[in-house]
Design a protein around this motif. Structure first.
Motif, mmCIF file in Angstrom:
data_model
loop_
_atom_site.group_PDB
_atom_site.id
_atom_site.type_symbol
_atom_site.label_atom_id
_atom_site.label_comp_id
_atom_site.label_asym_id
_atom_site.label_seq_id
_atom_site.Cartn_x
_atom_site.Cartn_y
_atom_site.Cartn_z
ATOM 1 N N ALA A 9 0.829 -1.206 0.000
ATOM 2 C CA ALA A 9 0.000 0.000 0.000
ATOM 3 C C ALA A 9 0.867 1.261 0.000
ATOM 4 O O ALA A 9 0.574 2.227 -0.719
ATOM 5 C CB ALA A 9 -0.926 -0.009 1.214
ATOM 6 N N ILE A 10 1.926 1.272 0.791
ATOM 7 C CA ILE A 10 2.803 2.452 0.822
ATOM 8 C C ILE A 10 3.511 2.613 -0.518
ATOM 9 O O ILE A 10 3.602 3.724 -1.058
ATOM 10 C CB ILE A 10 3.821 2.324 1.970
ATOM 11 C CG1 ILE A 10 3.119 2.328 3.332
ATOM 12 C CG2 ILE A 10 4.840 3.470 1.907
ATOM 13 C CD1 ILE A 10 4.034 2.043 4.508
ATOM 14 N N ARG A 11 4.008 1.513 -1.079
ATOM 15 C CA ARG A 11 4.722 1.591 -2.361
ATOM 16 C C ARG A 11 3.806 2.089 -3.480
ATOM 17 O O ARG A 11 4.263 2.787 -4.402
ATOM 18 C CB ARG A 11 5.296 0.219 -2.711
ATOM 19 C CG ARG A 11 6.489 -0.151 -1.875
ATOM 20 C CD ARG A 11 6.913 -1.597 -2.026
ATOM 21 N NE ARG A 11 7.530 -1.867 -3.313
ATOM 22 C CZ ARG A 11 8.475 -2.791 -3.499
ATOM 23 N NH1 ARG A 11 8.929 -3.505 -2.478
ATOM 24 N NH2 ARG A 11 8.972 -2.989 -4.680
ATOM 25 N N ALA A 12 2.527 1.742 -3.412
ATOM 26 C CA ALA A 12 1.586 2.198 -4.440
ATOM 27 C C ALA A 12 1.298 3.687 -4.322
ATOM 28 O O ALA A 12 0.913 4.340 -5.303
ATOM 29 C CB ALA A 12 0.282 1.413 -4.335
ATOM 30 N N GLU A 13 1.506 4.240 -3.133
ATOM 31 C CA GLU A 13 1.127 5.626 -2.871
ATOM 32 C C GLU A 13 2.289 6.599 -3.001
ATOM 33 O O GLU A 13 2.103 7.752 -3.403
ATOM 34 C CB GLU A 13 0.546 5.712 -1.452
ATOM 35 C CG GLU A 13 -0.045 7.041 -1.086
ATOM 36 C CD GLU A 13 -0.718 7.001 0.268
ATOM 37 O OE1 GLU A 13 -0.075 7.372 1.267
ATOM 38 O OE2 GLU A 13 -1.888 6.572 0.331
ATOM 39 N N ARG A 14 3.524 6.146 -2.666
ATOM 40 C CA ARG A 14 4.635 7.093 -2.644
ATOM 41 C C ARG A 14 5.974 6.371 -2.718
ATOM 42 O O ARG A 14 6.054 5.155 -2.552
ATOM 43 C CB ARG A 14 4.584 7.954 -1.381
ATOM 44 C CG ARG A 14 4.619 7.146 -0.094
ATOM 45 C CD ARG A 14 4.508 8.014 1.128
ATOM 46 N NE ARG A 14 5.598 8.987 1.203
ATOM 47 C CZ ARG A 14 5.957 9.621 2.317
ATOM 48 N NH1 ARG A 14 5.305 9.402 3.446
ATOM 49 N NH2 ARG A 14 6.954 10.476 2.323
ATOM 50 N N SER A 15 7.032 7.141 -2.959
ATOM 51 C CA SER A 15 8.395 6.627 -2.961
ATOM 52 C C SER A 15 9.238 7.515 -2.059
ATOM 53 O O SER A 15 8.787 8.562 -1.583
ATOM 54 C CB SER A 15 8.966 6.592 -4.382
ATOM 55 O OG SER A 15 8.973 7.896 -4.936
ATOM 56 N N PHE A 16 10.484 7.108 -1.836
ATOM 57 C CA PHE A 16 11.342 7.822 -0.903
ATOM 58 C C PHE A 16 12.713 8.026 -1.526
ATOM 59 O O PHE A 16 13.188 7.199 -2.310
ATOM 60 C CB PHE A 16 11.466 7.042 0.410
ATOM 61 C CG PHE A 16 10.136 6.766 1.045
ATOM 62 C CD1 PHE A 16 9.544 7.705 1.864
ATOM 63 C CD2 PHE A 16 9.462 5.572 0.787
ATOM 64 C CE1 PHE A 16 8.302 7.473 2.421
ATOM 65 C CE2 PHE A 16 8.225 5.327 1.348
ATOM 66 C CZ PHE A 16 7.639 6.283 2.166
ATOM 67 N N ASP A 30 17.608 8.172 -5.221
ATOM 68 C CA ASP A 30 16.714 7.015 -5.342
ATOM 69 C C ASP A 30 17.478 5.741 -5.009
ATOM 70 O O ASP A 30 18.447 5.392 -5.671
ATOM 71 C CB ASP A 30 16.162 6.931 -6.763
ATOM 72 C CG ASP A 30 15.180 5.775 -6.939
ATOM 73 O OD1 ASP A 30 14.802 5.155 -5.931
ATOM 74 O OD2 ASP A 30 14.817 5.494 -8.092
ATOM 75 N N VAL A 31 17.061 5.045 -3.949
ATOM 76 C CA VAL A 31 17.691 3.774 -3.582
ATOM 77 C C VAL A 31 16.713 2.604 -3.752
ATOM 78 O O VAL A 31 16.903 1.539 -3.174
ATOM 79 C CB VAL A 31 18.241 3.812 -2.138
ATOM 80 C CG1 VAL A 31 19.395 4.790 -2.044
ATOM 81 C CG2 VAL A 31 17.148 4.166 -1.132
ATOM 82 N N GLY A 32 15.683 2.810 -4.563
ATOM 83 C CA GLY A 32 14.742 1.741 -4.857
ATOM 84 C C GLY A 32 13.480 1.839 -4.022
ATOM 85 O O GLY A 32 13.372 2.663 -3.102
ATOM 86 N N PRO A 33 12.493 0.991 -4.331
ATOM 87 C CA PRO A 33 11.224 1.013 -3.595
ATOM 88 C C PRO A 33 11.395 0.523 -2.164
ATOM 89 O O PRO A 33 12.373 -0.158 -1.838
ATOM 90 C CB PRO A 33 10.326 0.072 -4.402
ATOM 91 C CG PRO A 33 11.274 -0.830 -5.117
ATOM 92 C CD PRO A 33 12.492 -0.012 -5.413
ATOM 93 N N LEU A 34 10.456 0.884 -1.313
ATOM 94 C CA LEU A 34 10.475 0.519 0.107
ATOM 95 C C LEU A 34 10.637 -0.995 0.273
ATOM 96 O O LEU A 34 9.784 -1.757 -0.179
ATOM 97 C CB LEU A 34 9.169 0.982 0.759
ATOM 98 C CG LEU A 34 8.982 0.647 2.234
ATOM 99 C CD1 LEU A 34 9.908 1.496 3.096
ATOM 100 C CD2 LEU A 34 7.524 0.866 2.638
ATOM 101 N N PRO A 35 11.720 -1.463 0.954
ATOM 102 C CA PRO A 35 11.928 -2.901 1.066
ATOM 103 C C PRO A 35 11.638 -3.501 2.447
ATOM 104 O O PRO A 35 11.523 -4.716 2.567
ATOM 105 C CB PRO A 35 13.428 -3.039 0.767
ATOM 106 C CG PRO A 35 14.031 -1.769 1.307
ATOM 107 C CD PRO A 35 12.939 -0.709 1.248
#
Length: 344
Positions: free
Chosen positions: A205-212, A219-224
Motif C-alpha cells: 500500500a505504501i509503495r503504491a502511494e509514494r516513494s522515498f 533514489d535507492v529503490g522502492p520501500l523494502p
C-alpha cells in the motif's frame, strides 16, 4: 560432474538469520569499488544470489555475503550483501556474520581480547570491533549506517486492514515503522505468518502511494523493509528493551531483529526525544535472540538529524561446505552465473 564448478561456503547465523558467506569459487568481478562490483552483480550477474537463495540450494529467508578483495587499502576484505529483495548496500546481521567469517577463516588473524579492523561494504568502510575469548569470537560490534527519520506518523489505507499509521526511517534501506500493538500483535512466534501477511499488505500500500529518496544517495529503490515495534521498557539508566520483528519484502520475517531495524528504532527514539548519546536499545526477536544498538551521537544533515550508532551481536559458524553447480539440473539456472564462476 568431475568438472562441475564448485563454490565454497561458510554458513553462519546472527540472531537466527543465516548468512551464507561465499569464500571461494567466484572469479574476480569488474568494478573499481565494492559498490561498483555489487552493481555489476545486480545488473549483469544475478545468478549467484538466485542460486544460493532458491531451491534446491537455499531458501529466501537466508542471505548471501560474497567476500571480495577490498578496493580500499585500509580494509581487510570487501563483501557484497544479497537478499531476497536484492542487493542492500548495508546490513547489520550480515556484517556481524561476515566479520566472524573473516576471523574464523584466517583472513584476519584472531587476537585474544579486543581487536579492531575495517571491512569494505557497498556503503563504504565499516569499523569492526571483536571480542575473542579462548580463541572464540564472543561478540562483534559494527557501525550502523547513519540513520534518520524521513516521515513521522503518516497514514495509509491498507485493503483488509483499514488505516495504518507509520513512520519512515532510513538506516541502510528505508523502513516503515509500525506499532505492533496498534495492529493487534504481541510479537510472539505464533504470529509469524500473520505478521508477514500484514507487513506485505502495508508495504504494498505504501509503495503504491509514494516513494522515498535519500538526502544524498537519491533514489535507492522502492520501500523494502517494515519493522514491527513492541513497547519500549527502561531496564536501567540509559538502557532500554523492546520486542521487535523485521519484515523483508516480499514475504520474509527475519529470525533476528536485524541491525538496520535496530538502527531505525534508535533514529525514531532520538526523533521523539526518548534517548541521549550513550544510551542503548536491546531489541528482542520472536525467537528471543537479541541485538544491542547504541546511540553514539547525532549530527545535522540538511533537514535531518542523523543518528550515528553501533550494533552488537554474536554470530556462529554452523557449516562449511562446497556447492556443486550442476547446470544439467533443470532446477538450476546457470545463464546469469557462468560468467562469474571461477575454476573448479
Amino acid at each position: 560432474m568431475t568438472n562441475a564448478p564448485v563454490i565454497q561456503l561458510m554458513d553462519t547465523h546472527a540472531g537466527g538469520d543465516v548468512s551464507r558467506i561465499v569464500t571461494g569459487g567466484i572469479a574476480p568481478l569488474p568494478g573499481a569499488t565494492v559498490r561498483a562490483q555489487m552493481e555489476y552483480l545486480r545488473d549483469q550477474a544475478d545468478g549467484l544470489r538466485r542460486l544460493l537463495l532458491e531451491e534446491p540450494y537455499g531458501i529466501p529467508e537466508m542471505s548471501v555475503d560474497l567476500l571480495v578483495p577490498a578496493t580500499d587499502p585500509q580494509a581487510a576484505a570487501g563483501y557484497i550483501i544479497m537478499e531476497v529483495m536484492g542487493y542492500p548496500i548495508y546490513s547489520g546481521s550480515n556484517t556481524l556474520c561476515t566479520a566472524t567469517a573473516v576471523l574464523e577463516s584466517g583472513i584476519v588473524a584472531k587476537q585474544e581480547g579486543h581487536q579492531t579492523f575495517l571491512l569494505e561494504s557497498p556503503a563504504g568502510l565499516v569499523q569492526i570491533e571483536a571480542e575473542v575469548r579462548d580463541n572464540v569470537v564472543e561478540s562483534v560490534t559494527c557501525e550502523g549506517l547513519p540513520s534518520y527519520i524521513d516521515t513521522y506518523r503518516a497514514r495509509v489505507h491498507v485493503p483488509g486492514l483499514g488505516d495504518v499509521d507509520y513512520s519512515i526511517a532510513y538506516s541502510g534501506g528505508f523502513y516503515a515503522l509500525v506499532e505492533a500493538a496498534e495492529l493487534g500483535f504481541a510479537l510472539n512466534l505464533t504470529e509469524e505468518r500473520r505478521l508477514a501477511d500484514t507487513a506485505h499488505a502495508i508495504v504494498e500500500a505504501i509503495r503504491a502511494e509514494r516513494s522515498f529518496s535519500h538526502y544524498s544517495l537519491g533514489d535507492v529503490g522502492p520501500l523494502p523493509f517494515l519493522h514491527f515495534m513492541g513497547p519500549v521498557e527502561q531496564v536501567a539508566p540509559g538502557q532500554y528493551r523492546s520486542r521487535s520483528a523485521t519484515y523483508v519484502h516480499p514475504g520474509v520475517i527475519c529470525r533476528s531483529t536485524t541491525g538496520t531495524g535496530t538502527s531505525a528504532r534508535l533514529a525514531l527514539m532520538h526523533y521523539e526525544g526518548r534517548i541521549q548519546p550513550g544510551d542503548q536499545l536491546e531489541t528482542v526477536s520472536l525467537r528471543q535472540t537479541r541485538f544491542i544498538g547504541r546511540f553514539t551521537r547525532a549530527e545535522p544533515q540538511g533537514d535531518y538529524s542523523v543518528v550515528k550508532n553501533t550494533i552488537t551481536g554474536r554470530s556462529y559458524v554452523i557449516a562449511r561446505s562446497d556447492i556443486v553447480v550442476n547446470c544439467e539440473d533443470p532446477m538450476v539456472e546457470c545463464g546469469a552465473l557462468l560468467s562469474i564462476l571461477g575454476e573448479s
